[in-house]
Design a protein around this motif. Structure first.
Motif, mmCIF file in Angstrom:
data_model
loop_
_atom_site.group_PDB
_atom_site.id
_atom_site.type_symbol
_atom_site.label_atom_id
_atom_site.label_comp_id
_atom_site.label_asym_id
_atom_site.label_seq_id
_atom_site.Cartn_x
_atom_site.Cartn_y
_atom_site.Cartn_z
ATOM 1 N N VAL A 208 19.308 16.521 17.463
ATOM 2 C CA VAL A 208 20.427 16.481 18.407
ATOM 3 C C VAL A 208 21.119 17.842 18.455
ATOM 4 O O VAL A 208 21.471 18.353 19.518
ATOM 5 C CB VAL A 208 21.442 15.381 18.027
ATOM 6 C CG1 VAL A 208 22.663 15.459 18.913
ATOM 7 C CG2 VAL A 208 20.808 14.013 18.143
ATOM 8 N N ILE A 211 19.049 20.194 20.481
ATOM 9 C CA ILE A 211 19.152 19.894 21.912
ATOM 10 C C ILE A 211 20.462 20.424 22.466
ATOM 11 O O ILE A 211 20.503 21.038 23.535
ATOM 12 C CB ILE A 211 19.042 18.377 22.161
ATOM 13 C CG1 ILE A 211 17.651 17.873 21.780
ATOM 14 C CG2 ILE A 211 19.308 18.061 23.619
ATOM 15 C CD1 ILE A 211 17.520 16.374 21.866
ATOM 16 N N ALA A 212 21.547 20.173 21.721
ATOM 17 C CA ALA A 212 22.855 20.603 22.218
ATOM 18 C C ALA A 212 22.885 22.121 22.391
ATOM 19 O O ALA A 212 23.421 22.632 23.377
ATOM 20 C CB ALA A 212 23.950 20.156 21.265
ATOM 21 N N ARG A 214 20.341 24.025 22.988
ATOM 22 C CA ARG A 214 19.469 24.349 24.111
ATOM 23 C C ARG A 214 20.195 24.144 25.424
ATOM 24 O O ARG A 214 20.120 24.952 26.346
ATOM 25 C CB ARG A 214 18.264 23.459 23.977
ATOM 26 C CG ARG A 214 17.157 23.609 24.904
ATOM 27 C CD ARG A 214 16.245 24.803 24.766
ATOM 28 N NE ARG A 214 15.507 24.901 26.008
ATOM 29 C CZ ARG A 214 14.482 24.136 26.311
ATOM 30 N NH1 ARG A 214 14.034 23.281 25.421
ATOM 31 N NH2 ARG A 214 13.900 24.238 27.489
ATOM 32 N N ILE A 215 20.949 23.007 25.498
ATOM 33 C CA ILE A 215 21.704 22.733 26.715
ATOM 34 C C ILE A 215 22.713 23.850 26.958
ATOM 35 O O ILE A 215 22.871 24.323 28.087
ATOM 36 C CB ILE A 215 22.421 21.366 26.631
ATOM 37 C CG1 ILE A 215 21.392 20.254 26.689
ATOM 38 C CG2 ILE A 215 23.435 21.217 27.748
ATOM 39 C CD1 ILE A 215 22.002 18.876 26.608
ATOM 40 N N GLU A 218 20.914 26.828 28.349
ATOM 41 C CA GLU A 218 20.509 26.663 29.740
ATOM 42 C C GLU A 218 21.718 26.765 30.665
ATOM 43 O O GLU A 218 21.643 27.356 31.747
ATOM 44 C CB GLU A 218 19.821 25.298 29.943
ATOM 45 C CG GLU A 218 18.477 25.161 29.248
ATOM 46 C CD GLU A 218 17.347 25.918 29.921
ATOM 47 O OE1 GLU A 218 17.490 26.248 31.124
ATOM 48 O OE2 GLU A 218 16.337 26.194 29.265
ATOM 49 N N GLU A 219 22.834 26.189 30.229
ATOM 50 C CA GLU A 219 24.028 26.249 31.074
ATOM 51 C C GLU A 219 24.496 27.684 31.228
ATOM 52 O O GLU A 219 24.954 28.090 32.299
ATOM 53 C CB GLU A 219 25.153 25.384 30.477
ATOM 54 C CG GLU A 219 24.982 23.935 30.825
ATOM 55 C CD GLU A 219 26.196 23.104 30.505
ATOM 56 O OE1 GLU A 219 27.282 23.662 30.287
ATOM 57 O OE2 GLU A 219 26.029 21.876 30.470
ATOM 58 N N GLU A 221 22.602 30.365 31.208
ATOM 59 C CA GLU A 221 21.698 31.034 32.140
ATOM 60 C C GLU A 221 22.007 30.603 33.578
ATOM 61 O O GLU A 221 22.015 31.423 34.497
ATOM 62 C CB GLU A 221 20.238 30.667 31.833
ATOM 63 C CG GLU A 221 19.821 30.849 30.394
ATOM 64 C CD GLU A 221 19.065 32.137 30.146
ATOM 65 O OE1 GLU A 221 18.665 32.775 31.132
ATOM 66 O OE2 GLU A 221 18.902 32.510 28.984
ATOM 67 N N TYR A 222 22.277 29.322 33.743
ATOM 68 C CA TYR A 222 22.637 28.813 35.063
ATOM 69 C C TYR A 222 23.881 29.526 35.552
ATOM 70 O O TYR A 222 23.951 29.989 36.693
ATOM 71 C CB TYR A 222 22.864 27.302 34.959
ATOM 72 C CG TYR A 222 23.416 26.650 36.192
ATOM 73 C CD1 TYR A 222 24.719 26.174 36.213
ATOM 74 C CD2 TYR A 222 22.642 26.489 37.330
ATOM 75 C CE1 TYR A 222 25.226 25.553 37.340
ATOM 76 C CE2 TYR A 222 23.154 25.873 38.457
ATOM 77 C CZ TYR A 222 24.446 25.406 38.457
ATOM 78 O OH TYR A 222 24.957 24.800 39.566
ATOM 79 N N ARG A 264 32.844 23.691 31.291
ATOM 80 C CA ARG A 264 31.922 22.754 30.667
ATOM 81 C C ARG A 264 31.318 23.362 29.406
ATOM 82 O O ARG A 264 31.198 22.725 28.367
ATOM 83 C CB ARG A 264 30.834 22.439 31.677
ATOM 84 C CG ARG A 264 29.948 21.286 31.338
ATOM 85 C CD ARG A 264 28.756 21.318 32.259
ATOM 86 N NE ARG A 264 28.122 20.031 32.414
ATOM 87 C CZ ARG A 264 26.966 19.842 33.022
ATOM 88 N NH1 ARG A 264 26.345 20.868 33.550
ATOM 89 N NH2 ARG A 264 26.437 18.649 33.125
#
Lengths: 367, 402
Positions: A208, A211-212, A214-215, A218-219, A221-222, A264
């Motif tokens: 977990v 994953i957190a 990684r999220i 990704e956010e 980079e977005y 966020r």
């Protein structure tokens, strides 16, 4: 308050009796009754000839009688926190001592003294002390009190007392040896269950946590791409007449999305990531606690075996065994109670943290 | 609105099919064929629908049609074809021409192309276009017979004209700048949009990993288990939702792409104007120099330096008869030239007038279409957010029950 009256000793090595200890551990955590408030802030850099290090200001406010004053302000460095933790572990081998932030960060190029690193560490240290303060047993630990109140020189001289480095090392060696000897034979069922649970929990919480992270990545980079997206529309609007306003409108909306994304991300990094990290560390700690309990029991078991083999020195051995049995029972009870408490906290933490994430995401989409 | 083909006839490109065949050099190739269906629209419908005509065409035939239209109507901004190869892809989209999603988007693009031509007041009346839609066999030959390829201006000629023209109509120069800017900004936008889509895809999909681990974790928890498990399910839903969202966005990207390619069509009209203007300027220059020559021969004065003048100085003057003959030839040429110049001027002015009319029509169309596209993009974003709100509201409920 009768439960408090039972606790008349700050030295943990001489419990009165196992039953009274159980009462002590069942003391409920009630935040409204909290009488010890601690903050960790104001990191400062210190440069000496030998080294550079950071100290943090630790402010304590309390209404407890056993404290001479109602307010204390001291400065502590990471080493001091390490010392406190090891003292607590020594005194309460089967209690769940909260995790400290790591000494170094392995992954990434985080500099030892970067602002981000210091801030993350400060928050974790703050959490560490508060968790101890909330713990029904640990909060009354003498070393904890000294940590919060003593001036720098007082602390150093106090540190020098007590079992030296060598004896502590001896303890560690014995612990390793006993764990190498293999699993404990007479381990009560409940502790095997705990062990199994912890193994799986440790796996899952690590996943977990990954994953957190990684999220978050990704956010980020977005967000970086979105920053470029809005201005293109503004640029385009410069060549147009009729649709210029529509284009500018789109550009400003995209910019708003960018800001919402930033919020966020901040929510993740301030809330979810630290808690997940704390529980990753907790899972290691719990495995350690279970091992120590096994080790204590192992001592007992080996003495029992010795008794069965040696006919002489029966009385002496019996007395030792008696003491060890007590010890084992205390350790077990301590762990059981603390385990329940930890699990409740964990549940609570997970619930609130993930709910918070969900709320943040709601706000993000609403904006 | 003028009576155009689109009103009289329903046109669809309804299917796409993979075919294999032999090409011009007798090598085997795979290509996609598209089914064009047409049906006459009854102005007094009595519940009876006209029969559907259909035929198959491949992309290269569409290209041939468009080339024909561009050459035959150089003053018209001819609608562009969808891209030949997949461009501006982000990682999930395939760059393969045979990929079914690409073929599907191309099918829609080709239908759009035909509808645009059919609703254009001038283009829809073209016979070749009509037979493209209705005549299966022999269409290629028909097109080639028009000899349009001969009328096409060479690229080199056009380039030359662009550099050397002295007095093009200012509006066309501005239009050329505009189309350059439009092309540059739209391609930049599409590139960044593709990157943004890629990142967004990543964010959503990673949340899907939560689904599995939450499910595994819930197995060891007693009280937390149910909440964790159902929250995990919502994470899966969240991760899956991005596929539809991004597919819709591809349509938006395609709409922008059409105008990216339209920029090229605009430039083509500007180039034609520059070519005509340059031609005109050259003809006028030629005429002026001939008139001068004539005058020089007639009056015997050499106003400008010329090789002829020098040689005649050295090698003796021409005879009066020779001079007379030359003057006569020149006078004929001058007369021809003046007529040519007149007609070229007329041509040029007609071109400018009709081109500019179509450009105005195009501008209105562009503004309308782009505004609609932006609105639909905004609507898409709102819908995406609404979905997000729904998922996270559900997840929040599950989390709070842990």
């Amino acid at each position: 308050d009768t439960s408090l009256a039972e606790v008349n000793s700050f030295s943990p090595s001489m419990p009165i009796s196992p039953s009274s200890m159980i009462n002590q551990y069942k003391f409920e955590d009630e935040p409204e009754l909290r009488d010890l408030f601690i903050t960790v802030d104001d990191p400062e850099s210190h440069i000496t000839a030998i080294e550079t290090f950071i100290t943090y200001r630790v402010v304590t406010k309390t209404s407890r009688g056993e404290f001479d004053s109602s307010e204390y302000e001291v400065r502590r460095r990471y080493q001091d926190f390490l010392w406190l933790k090891s003292k607590l572990e020594e005194a309460h081998p089967t209690l769940i001592i909260p995790p400290l932030p790591e000494k170094f960060i392995m992954k990434g190029m985080v500099e030892r003294f970067s602002d981000e690193f210091i801030e993350t560490r400060r928050k974790a240290l703050h959490k560490f002390l508060n968790r101890i303060a909330d713990h029904p047993t640990l909060t009354f630990n003498e070393d904890f009190k000294i940590f919060l109140t003593a001036q720098a020189w007082e602390l150093s001289s106090h540190k020098k007392q007590g079992p030296g480095l060598l004896s502590r090392m001896g303890q560690t060696v014995r612990a390793v040896a006993s764990s190498v000897r293999g699993g404990v034979k007479n381990r009560p069922e409940i502790f095997t269950e705990m062990n199994n649970y912890m193994e799986t929990f440790s796996q899952k919480i690590n996943v977990v946590d990954k994953i957190a992270h990684r999220i978050y990545k990704e956010e980020r980079e977005y967000f970086n791409e979105m920053k470029e997206y809005g201005p293109i529309h503004t640029l385009w609007s410069a060549s147009e007449e009729d649709i210029a306003d529509s284009l500018k409108g789109v550009a400003s909306c995209i910019d708003k999305c960018c800001k919402a994304t930033e919020k966020r991300m901040a929510g993740l990094s301030e809330n979810l990531l630290p808690i997940l990290h704390e529980y990753v560390l907790y899972s290691e700690i719990l495995m350690g606690v279970l091992k120590r309990r096994d080790q204590i029991q192992g001592e007992l078991d080996s003495k029992v075996d010795a008794l069965a083999n040696k006919k002489t020195e029966k009385d002496l051995l019996s007395e030792e065994i008696g003491k060890l049995e007590d010890k084992v029972e205390c350790a077990n009870n301590a762990l059981k109670a603390d385990w329940d408490r930890w699990k409740q906290n964990m549940q609570c933490d997970m619930r609130s943290t993930f709910t918070n994430v969900a709320e943040n995401n709601l706000h993000y989409y609403e904006e | 609105m003028e009576d155009c083909l689109a009103k009289k006839m329903e046109i669809t490109v309804s299917e796409a099919e993979k075919r294999t065949g032999r090409n011009a050099v007798n090598m085997q190739e795979t290509y996609t064929a598209y089914l064009i269906e047409t049906r006459a629209v009854e102005s007094h419908s009595e519940g009876q629908c006209a029969p559907v005509d259909s035929l198959w065409r491949r992309y290269s035939e569409f290209e041939l049609l468009r080339n024909y239209l561009s050459v035959t109507y150089p003053h018209i901004v001819v609608p562009p074809l969808p891209e030949k190869r997949a461009d501006f892809v982000w990682h999930k989209l395939s760059a393969d021409n045979m990929d079914p999603d690409f073929v599907e988007r191309r099918r829609i693009g080709l239908e759009n192309f035909l509808l645009r031509v059919a609703s254009h007041p001038v283009l829809c009346q073209d016979k070749i276009f009509f037979s493209f839609l209705t005549q299966e066999g022999g269409w290629k030959e028909m097109v080639n017979e028009t000899g349009f390829q001969l009328k096409a201006d060479s690229r080199l000629k056009a380039l030359n004209a662009t550099f050397r023209v002295k007095n093009p109509d200012k509006r066309f120069t501005e239009l050329k700048h505009y189309s350059d800017e439009l092309q540059s900004v739209i391609s930049h936008l599409l590139r960044v949009r593709a990157r943004v889509a890629d990142r967004l895809y990543g964010v959503y999909k990673v949340h899907g990993n939560y689904g599995r681990v939450f499910s595994e974790w819930s197995a060891i928890e007693k009280e937390m288990g149910d909440g964790l498990q159902s929250a995990g399910h919502h994470m899966d839903v969240y991760a899956a939702s991005i596929d539809d969202i991004l597919e819709e966005e591809e349509h938006y990207a395609d709409q922008l792409k059409e105008y990216l390619f339209y920029a090229e069509a605009l430039r083509a009209v500007c180039r034609k104007h520059e070519l005509m203007q340059y031609d005109l300027e050259m003809a006028a220059q030629d005429l002026t120099s001939k008139k001068q020559q004539c005058e020089e021969l007639a009056t015997g004065t050499v106003r400008t330096f010329s090789l002829k003048g020098m040689t005649s100085k050295f090698f003796g003057q021409e005879t009066p008869e020779q001079r007379e003959a030359k003057i006569k030839v020149l006078e004929e040429q001058i007369q021809e030239g003046e007529e040519q110049l007149k007609s070229k001027n007329l041509e040029g002015r007609d071109f400018v007038k009709s081109a500019w009319a179509d450009i105005e029509r195009f501008k209105e169309q562009k503004n309308h279409d782009l505004k609609e596209a932006l609105i639909s993009y905004a609507v898409m974003q709102i819908s995406m957010c609404k979905k997000g709100i729904q998922v996270w509201t559900n997840a929040k409920e599950c989390f709070s029950k842990m």
